[in-house]
Scaffold this active site. Structure first.
Site, PDB file in Angstrom:
ATOM      1  N   ASN A   1       9.090   2.228  20.782  1.00  0.00           N
ATOM      2  CA  ASN A   1       8.936   3.516  20.341  1.00  0.00           C
ATOM      3  C   ASN A   1       7.403   3.473  19.632  1.00  0.00           C
ATOM      4  O   ASN A   1       7.320   3.092  18.697  1.00  0.00           O
ATOM      5  CB  ASN A   1       9.872   3.783  19.097  1.00  0.00           C
ATOM      6  CG  ASN A   1       9.838   5.139  18.272  1.00  0.00           C
ATOM      7  OD1 ASN A   1       9.089   5.985  19.008  1.00  0.00           O
ATOM      8  ND2 ASN A   1      10.622   5.465  17.689  1.00  0.00           N
TER       9      ASN A   1
ATOM     10  N   LYS B   1       5.947   6.096  18.583  1.00  0.00           N
ATOM     11  CA  LYS B   1       6.316   7.091  17.596  1.00  0.00           C
ATOM     12  C   LYS B   1       4.998   8.022  17.611  1.00  0.00           C
ATOM     13  O   LYS B   1       4.585   8.343  18.877  1.00  0.00           O
ATOM     14  CB  LYS B   1       5.961   6.641  16.249  1.00  0.00           C
ATOM     15  CG  LYS B   1       7.322   5.760  15.916  1.00  0.00           C
ATOM     16  CD  LYS B   1       7.714   5.179  14.615  1.00  0.00           C
ATOM     17  CE  LYS B   1       8.636   4.146  14.626  1.00  0.00           C
ATOM     18  NZ  LYS B   1       8.964   3.699  13.365  1.00  0.00           N
TER      19      LYS B   1
ATOM     20  N   HIS C   1      16.523   9.588  15.526  1.00  0.00           N
ATOM     21  CA  HIS C   1      15.670   8.573  14.671  1.00  0.00           C
ATOM     22  C   HIS C   1      15.836   9.115  13.215  1.00  0.00           C
ATOM     23  O   HIS C   1      15.741  10.354  13.057  1.00  0.00           O
ATOM     24  CB  HIS C   1      14.319   8.729  15.067  1.00  0.00           C
ATOM     25  CG  HIS C   1      13.719   7.343  14.583  1.00  0.00           C
ATOM     26  ND1 HIS C   1      12.999   7.235  13.449  1.00  0.00           N
ATOM     27  CD2 HIS C   1      13.223   6.114  15.374  1.00  0.00           C
ATOM     28  CE1 HIS C   1      12.550   6.154  13.212  1.00  0.00           C
ATOM     29  NE2 HIS C   1      12.739   5.305  14.475  1.00  0.00           N
TER      30      HIS C   1
ATOM     31  N   GLU D   1      13.529   8.781  10.676  1.00  0.00           N
ATOM     32  CA  GLU D   1      12.373   9.725  10.429  1.00  0.00           C
ATOM     33  C   GLU D   1      12.473  11.079  10.785  1.00  0.00           C
ATOM     34  O   GLU D   1      11.883  12.029   9.919  1.00  0.00           O
ATOM     35  CB  GLU D   1      11.134   9.062  11.393  1.00  0.00           C
ATOM     36  CG  GLU D   1      10.679   7.653  10.837  1.00  0.00           C
ATOM     37  CD  GLU D   1       9.946   6.812  11.743  1.00  0.00           C
ATOM     38  OE1 GLU D   1       9.420   7.225  12.761  1.00  0.00           O
ATOM     39  OE2 GLU D   1       9.868   5.588  11.306  1.00  0.00           O
TER      40      GLU D   1
ATOM     41  N   GLU E   1      19.512   1.145  13.246  1.00  0.00           N
ATOM     42  CA  GLU E   1      18.120   0.928  12.428  1.00  0.00           C
ATOM     43  C   GLU E   1      18.402   1.105  10.852  1.00  0.00           C
ATOM     44  O   GLU E   1      18.324   2.605  10.517  1.00  0.00           O
ATOM     45  CB  GLU E   1      17.089   1.885  12.929  1.00  0.00           C
ATOM     46  CG  GLU E   1      16.812   1.657  14.434  1.00  0.00           C
ATOM     47  CD  GLU E   1      15.277   1.976  14.759  1.00  0.00           C
ATOM     48  OE1 GLU E   1      14.618   1.245  15.128  1.00  0.00           O
ATOM     49  OE2 GLU E   1      15.029   3.243  14.437  1.00  0.00           O
TER      50      GLU E   1
ATOM     51  N   GLY F   1       9.475  -0.204   9.389  1.00  0.00           N
ATOM     52  CA  GLY F   1       8.266  -0.173   8.964  1.00  0.00           C
ATOM     53  C   GLY F   1       7.866  -0.849   7.412  1.00  0.00           C
ATOM     54  O   GLY F   1       6.771  -0.589   6.983  1.00  0.00           O
TER      55      GLY F   1
ATOM     56  N   SER G   1      11.431  -3.373  11.890  1.00  0.00           N
ATOM     57  CA  SER G   1      10.485  -4.577  11.529  1.00  0.00           C
ATOM     58  C   SER G   1      10.612  -5.777  12.532  1.00  0.00           C
ATOM     59  O   SER G   1      10.323  -6.751  11.814  1.00  0.00           O
ATOM     60  CB  SER G   1      10.548  -4.842  10.085  1.00  0.00           C
ATOM     61  OG  SER G   1       9.824  -3.960   9.243  1.00  0.00           O
TER      62      SER G   1
END
Ligand code: 13P
Length: 264
Positions: free
Chosen positions: A8, A10, A93, A95, A182, A188, A225
């Site tokens: 991904n 992003k 996702h 985010e 996730e 991250g 990560s």
């Protein structure tokens, strides 16, 4: 079945030139990989990358809208994505859930629309730090609730043609619907989950999909990560075969990391 590694990108990189250069790192190595590789760049690069890619390398997008056309400023329809060369779409996702208030209801509409168009889905689920700190039961309840809401009203009947059995249905869903676990606190941060804890949740996801949606042997990825070093812990532990692959963010932008991960 081959393990899946989905990358991904992003909101990176900033120009088409850089995107092509980055994509090249994948193309150079892909043929030697024993994994199924899916690259998910920003929407605007899909079309150009489609023309560069070899047959077996898959492209995915990072989101989709639930309507097919009309007055929805700024949105991208499932059909547009298919025409651009995307085979997969990441939906839900964290985010987007966190930064754009994307709800389970919206995610559910996106999944149903994407399935109808024939796109394959990578549905992201995962708990935040607060829930993780509340213990195992809280995490399990949270993930179960996400799955139940996100996958509500799956069009089982339309997926099941007159000639296919429940087993056939299971196969169709299995190849069209991938779940990525996730945990938000691992994304991250450099702190990946432990293989043992991730596997526990992955098993719970499989059990839930099995009992509610008739999906036998669903494929579930781990993300958060993952890099070329710690991925080995997820490939070599007890019960590691429960992990069907990985969804990778930061490392997907670094040629050296890409090389080391793809050649595993
Ligand atoms: P990182 O690998 O940067 O933690 O990102 C994971 C992710 O969000 C993939 O979708």
């Amino acid at each position: 079945m081959k393990k899946i590694i989905a990358f991904n990108w992003k909101m990176n990189p900033q120009s088409l030139g850089e995107a092509k250069k980055l994509f090249n790192s994948y193309l150079l190595l892909y043929s030697s990989s024993k994994k199924e590789i899916i690259v998910c760049p920003p929407f605007i690069y899909l079309y150009e990358l489609k023309d560069l890619k070899t047959k077996n390398l898959k492209l995915g997008s990072q989101d989709v809208f639930w309507e097919n056309s009309g007055a929805f400023t700024g949105e991208i329809s499932p059909k547009m994505l298919k025409n651009l060369g995307a085979e997969y779409v990441i939906i839900g996702h964290s985010e987007r859930r966190q930064n754009l208030n994307e709800t389970d209801e919206m995610i559910n509409k996106k999944i149903l629309a994407a399935l109808k168009t024939g796109l394959k889905i990578i549905l992201c689920v995962g708990e935040n730090l607060k829930t993780r700190k509340q213990g195992k039961k809280a995490v399990e309840n949270f993930i179960k609730s996400q799955l139940q809401k996100d996958l509500k009203n799956l069009p089982l009947n339309s997926l099941l043609s007159k000639t296919t059995s429940r087993k056939g249905l299971s196969y169709i869903l299995n190849s069209r619907l991938i779940i990525a676990y996730e945990p938000i606190w691992a994304i991250g941060t450099g702190n990946s989950d432990s293989p043992k804890d991730a596997i526990e949740i992955i098993k719970l996801i499989k059990k839930t999909l099995n009992s509610i949606f008739y999906i036998l042997n669903p494929r579930v990825l781990y993300g958060g990560s993952v890099d070329s070093k710690n991925i080995k812990n997820f490939l070599q532990c007890m019960q590691c075969n429960e992990i069907d692959g990985f969804l990778i963010g930061s490392a997907s932008l670094q040629p050296k990391e890409i090389k080391n991960i793809i050649k595993l």
